[in-house]
Write a protein that holds these residues in place. Structure first.
Motif, PDB file in Angstrom:
ATOM      1  N   GLU A  24      36.006 -48.954  29.051  1.00  0.00           N
ATOM      2  CA  GLU A  24      34.573 -48.678  29.159  1.00  0.00           C
ATOM      3  C   GLU A  24      34.304 -47.192  29.057  1.00  0.00           C
ATOM      4  N   THR A  25      35.110 -46.354  29.666  1.00  0.00           N
ATOM      5  CA  THR A  25      34.904 -44.905  29.594  1.00  0.00           C
ATOM      6  C   THR A  25      35.050 -44.410  28.171  1.00  0.00           C
ATOM      7  N   ALA A  26      36.027 -44.928  27.447  1.00  0.00           N
ATOM      8  CA  ALA A  26      36.232 -44.515  26.056  1.00  0.00           C
ATOM      9  C   ALA A  26      35.059 -44.937  25.188  1.00  0.00           C
ATOM     10  N   ASP A  27      34.512 -46.145  25.429  1.00  0.00           N
ATOM     11  CA  ASP A  27      33.389 -46.611  24.630  1.00  0.00           C
ATOM     12  C   ASP A  27      32.158 -45.751  24.848  1.00  0.00           C
ATOM     13  N   GLU A  28      31.932 -45.413  26.138  1.00  0.00           N
ATOM     14  CA  GLU A  28      30.780 -44.559  26.417  1.00  0.00           C
ATOM     15  C   GLU A  28      30.909 -43.213  25.736  1.00  0.00           C
ATOM     16  N   ALA A  29      32.110 -42.640  25.737  1.00  0.00           N
ATOM     17  CA  ALA A  29      32.321 -41.343  25.084  1.00  0.00           C
ATOM     18  C   ALA A  29      32.128 -41.456  23.595  1.00  0.00           C
ATOM     19  N   ALA A  30      32.503 -42.606  23.023  1.00  0.00           N
ATOM     20  CA  ALA A  30      32.422 -42.781  21.576  1.00  0.00           C
ATOM     21  C   ALA A  30      30.976 -42.821  21.099  1.00  0.00           C
ATOM     22  N   VAL A  31      30.022 -43.350  21.898  1.00  0.00           N
ATOM     23  CA  VAL A  31      28.641 -43.511  21.452  1.00  0.00           C
ATOM     24  C   VAL A  31      27.743 -42.366  21.917  1.00  0.00           C
ATOM     25  N   SER A  32      28.232 -41.402  22.631  1.00  0.00           N
ATOM     26  CA  SER A  32      27.424 -40.246  23.023  1.00  0.00           C
ATOM     27  C   SER A  32      27.461 -39.204  21.912  1.00  0.00           C
ATOM     28  N   ALA A  33      26.461 -38.334  21.883  1.00  0.00           N
ATOM     29  CA  ALA A  33      26.348 -37.324  20.816  1.00  0.00           C
ATOM     30  C   ALA A  33      26.112 -35.961  21.424  1.00  0.00           C
ATOM     31  N   ALA A  34      26.728 -34.946  20.829  1.00  0.00           N
ATOM     32  CA  ALA A  34      26.507 -33.568  21.251  1.00  0.00           C
ATOM     33  C   ALA A  34      25.247 -33.038  20.576  1.00  0.00           C
ATOM     34  N   VAL A  35      24.308 -32.525  21.362  1.00  0.00           N
ATOM     35  CA  VAL A  35      23.040 -32.029  20.816  1.00  0.00           C
ATOM     36  C   VAL A  35      22.704 -30.677  21.439  1.00  0.00           C
ATOM     37  N   THR A  36      21.785 -29.995  20.758  1.00  0.00           N
ATOM     38  CA  THR A  36      21.227 -28.746  21.280  1.00  0.00           C
ATOM     39  C   THR A  36      19.759 -28.971  21.575  1.00  0.00           C
ATOM     40  N   THR A  37      19.291 -28.481  22.710  1.00  0.00           N
ATOM     41  CA  THR A  37      17.888 -28.668  23.090  1.00  0.00           C
ATOM     42  C   THR A  37      17.200 -27.321  23.304  1.00  0.00           C
ATOM     43  N   VAL A  38      15.884 -27.343  23.210  1.00  0.00           N
ATOM     44  CA  VAL A  38      15.062 -26.169  23.497  1.00  0.00           C
ATOM     45  C   VAL A  38      13.897 -26.613  24.362  1.00  0.00           C
ATOM     46  N   PRO A  39      13.292 -25.699  25.109  1.00  0.00           N
ATOM     47  CA  PRO A  39      12.101 -26.059  25.885  1.00  0.00           C
ATOM     48  C   PRO A  39      10.943 -26.429  24.949  1.00  0.00           C
ATOM     49  N   LEU A  40      10.084 -27.305  25.404  1.00  0.00           N
ATOM     50  CA  LEU A  40       8.930 -27.742  24.626  1.00  0.00           C
ATOM     51  C   LEU A  40       7.756 -26.798  24.892  1.00  0.00           C
ATOM     52  N   THR A  41       7.085 -26.366  23.822  1.00  0.00           N
ATOM     53  CA  THR A  41       5.965 -25.434  23.969  1.00  0.00           C
ATOM     54  C   THR A  41       4.776 -25.905  23.145  1.00  0.00           C
ATOM     55  N   GLN A  42       3.588 -25.448  23.538  1.00  0.00           N
ATOM     56  CA  GLN A  42       2.363 -25.683  22.790  1.00  0.00           C
ATOM     57  C   GLN A  42       1.815 -24.356  22.284  1.00  0.00           C
ATOM     58  N   GLY A  43       1.011 -24.427  21.236  1.00  0.00           N
ATOM     59  CA  GLY A  43       0.424 -23.209  20.689  1.00  0.00           C
ATOM     60  C   GLY A  43      -0.311 -23.500  19.404  1.00  0.00           C
ATOM     61  N   SER A  44      -0.471 -22.466  18.571  1.00  0.00           N
ATOM     62  CA  SER A  44      -1.209 -22.613  17.320  1.00  0.00           C
ATOM     63  C   SER A  44      -0.433 -21.982  16.182  1.00  0.00           C
ATOM     64  N   LEU A  45      -0.777 -22.414  14.984  1.00  0.00           N
ATOM     65  CA  LEU A  45      -0.165 -21.903  13.763  1.00  0.00           C
ATOM     66  C   LEU A  45      -1.265 -21.804  12.718  1.00  0.00           C
ATOM     67  N   PRO A  46      -1.306 -20.727  11.948  1.00  0.00           N
ATOM     68  CA  PRO A  46      -2.369 -20.615  10.938  1.00  0.00           C
ATOM     69  C   PRO A  46      -2.298 -21.761   9.932  1.00  0.00           C
ATOM     70  N   GLU A  47      -3.448 -22.355   9.656  1.00  0.00           N
ATOM     71  CA  GLU A  47      -3.549 -23.360   8.598  1.00  0.00           C
ATOM     72  C   GLU A  47      -3.859 -22.631   7.293  1.00  0.00           C
ATOM     73  N   THR A  48      -3.070 -22.855   6.283  1.00  0.00           N
ATOM     74  CA  THR A  48      -3.202 -22.079   5.050  1.00  0.00           C
ATOM     75  C   THR A  48      -3.374 -22.976   3.827  1.00  0.00           C
ATOM     76  N   VAL A  49      -3.982 -22.369   2.808  1.00  0.00           N
ATOM     77  CA  VAL A  49      -4.052 -22.963   1.473  1.00  0.00           C
ATOM     78  C   VAL A  49      -3.246 -22.056   0.555  1.00  0.00           C
ATOM     79  N   THR A  50      -2.288 -22.618  -0.147  1.00  0.00           N
ATOM     80  CA  THR A  50      -1.437 -21.832  -1.041  1.00  0.00           C
ATOM     81  C   THR A  50      -2.030 -21.809  -2.444  1.00  0.00           C
ATOM     82  N   ALA A  51      -2.110 -20.610  -3.009  1.00  0.00           N
ATOM     83  CA  ALA A  51      -2.657 -20.441  -4.356  1.00  0.00           C
ATOM     84  C   ALA A  51      -1.735 -19.531  -5.154  1.00  0.00           C
TER      85      ALA A  51
END
Length: 348
Positions: A24-51
């Motif tokens: 069981e321990t080996a199976d659990e290790a086999a299905v887990s994944a190494a990931v990187t996380t960052v804090p979640l933030t809110q804010g704004s980004l300019p909305e643009t039209v490309t020409a």
């Protein structure tokens, strides 16, 4: 049964239990994944039209220089390609005899009208003329003065006129030959403003109401290089017959090279929402989601993409601001999968 024989089944059972527990321990290790996380933030980004467009003279950058009277050029002071300063002599223009005669006639008429008005005023003071006669004399003087002013505005007060540059710029073309008899308003030369290069780019019709005069823009050469800040100066309200787009003029704060291809990202608004690194957003164009981590498990959360830049996606969705967001490793996750977390840094 002896004690020795009784212990053998117990030992086998303990061994089997340990083997199962280890599996069981080996199976659990086999299905887990190494990931990187960052804090979640809110804010704004300019909305643009490309020409996309190119650098070239503005619609009002070039001016055709002319004299509103017949005559001929007696001397050129510049040639095509000559840079000039405001007030610098461009050419000497000699008026035709008819133009000189017209000026002299206008001066004579104004002088005569002025004398006549003064005479009527004197007679009125002696009660030898009427107020109506003085009003008529005043009107005749005003008409004569207006005619003289019009002649002076068109051709000046002398038989020859020194034509000067109205602004700093460059002589683009020389349109008349020295000595040629020219009609009123004939093109003498074309002068382009020194600061007359702008970016003329095309936007689609649906952006007409979104792109506004005064909007800021980022301008960069298609071949790469440092971007420049710019400001929208003009937005056409008719489609170009060749490109079927709306022409937008942008004045940048840097130097342009006539004819170079450019891309302009014009700011038309602001996107507000969750600021997500682009590698955190999974799915196709219709269904998008991200993963957060709760109690060591990946949690899939649907999101709606509002806008994107090169590195950041702005989205809405029922995300938990207290849970970290998965960035690297998100592509290998399924909802509820066990994860091994390392902490990263959020995109700026």
């Amino acid at each position: 049964m002896s004690v020795r024989h009784a212990l053998i089944p117990l030992a086998l059972a303990a061994f089997a239990l340990a083997a199962c527990s280890g599996g069981e321990t080996a199976d659990e290790a086999a299905v887990s994944a190494a990931v990187t996380t960052v804090p979640l933030t809110q804010g704004s980004l300019p909305e643009t039209v490309t020409a996309y467009g190119s650098a070239g003279p503005a619609a009002d950058a070039a001016q055709v220089i002319s004299v509103q009277a017949p005559g001929h050029i007696t001397r050129w002071s510049v040639t095509a390609g000559t840079p000039v300063k405001r007030g610098q002599s461009l050419l000497t223009f000699a008026l035709a005899p008819s133009s000189v005669a017209a000026y002299r006639q206008a001066v004579t008429s104004q002088t005569l009208a002025h004398t006549q008005r003064d005479h009527i005023a004197q007679l009125l003071s002696q009660q030898l003329a009427t107020r109506d006669q003085l009003d008529q004399a005043e009107k005749a003087l005003q008409d004569a003065q207006s005619s003289l002013d019009a002649v002076v505005q068109q051709q000046g007060r002398s038989a020859t006129t020194d034509v000067t540059a109205p602004f700093d710029g460059t002589v683009v073309t020389v349109d008349a030959q020295q000595g040629d008899n020219l009609q009123p308003g004939a093109a003498l030369l074309t002068l382009q403003r020194a600061d007359g290069l702008v970016v003329t780019a095309g936007v689609e019709r649906d952006a007409m109401t979104r792109v506004q005069v005064g909007a800021s823009a980022e301008v960069v050469s298609i071949d790469g290089g440092t971007s420049m800040h710019g400001t929208v100066r003009r937005v056409a309200h008719a489609l170009d017959p060749h490109t079927h787009q709306l022409a937008v003029e942008i004045v940048p704060d840097g130097a342009l090279i006539n004819g170079e291809g450019l891309r302009a990202d014009i700011v038309v608004g602001q996107w507000q929402g969750w600021l997500l690194p682009r590698d955190a957003v999974q799915g196709d164009e219709t269904v998008r989601h991200v993963f957060q981590v709760a109690n060591g498990k990946a949690v899939s959360v649907p999101v709606k993409v509002l806008g994107e830049s090169d590195r950041v996606t702005v989205a809405s969705g029922a995300l938990d601001a207290h849970l970290p967001l998965v960035t690297e490793g998100a592509t290998q996750l399924d909802d509820g999968m066990a994860v091994r977390v390392s902490t990263g840094h959020a995109e700026p």
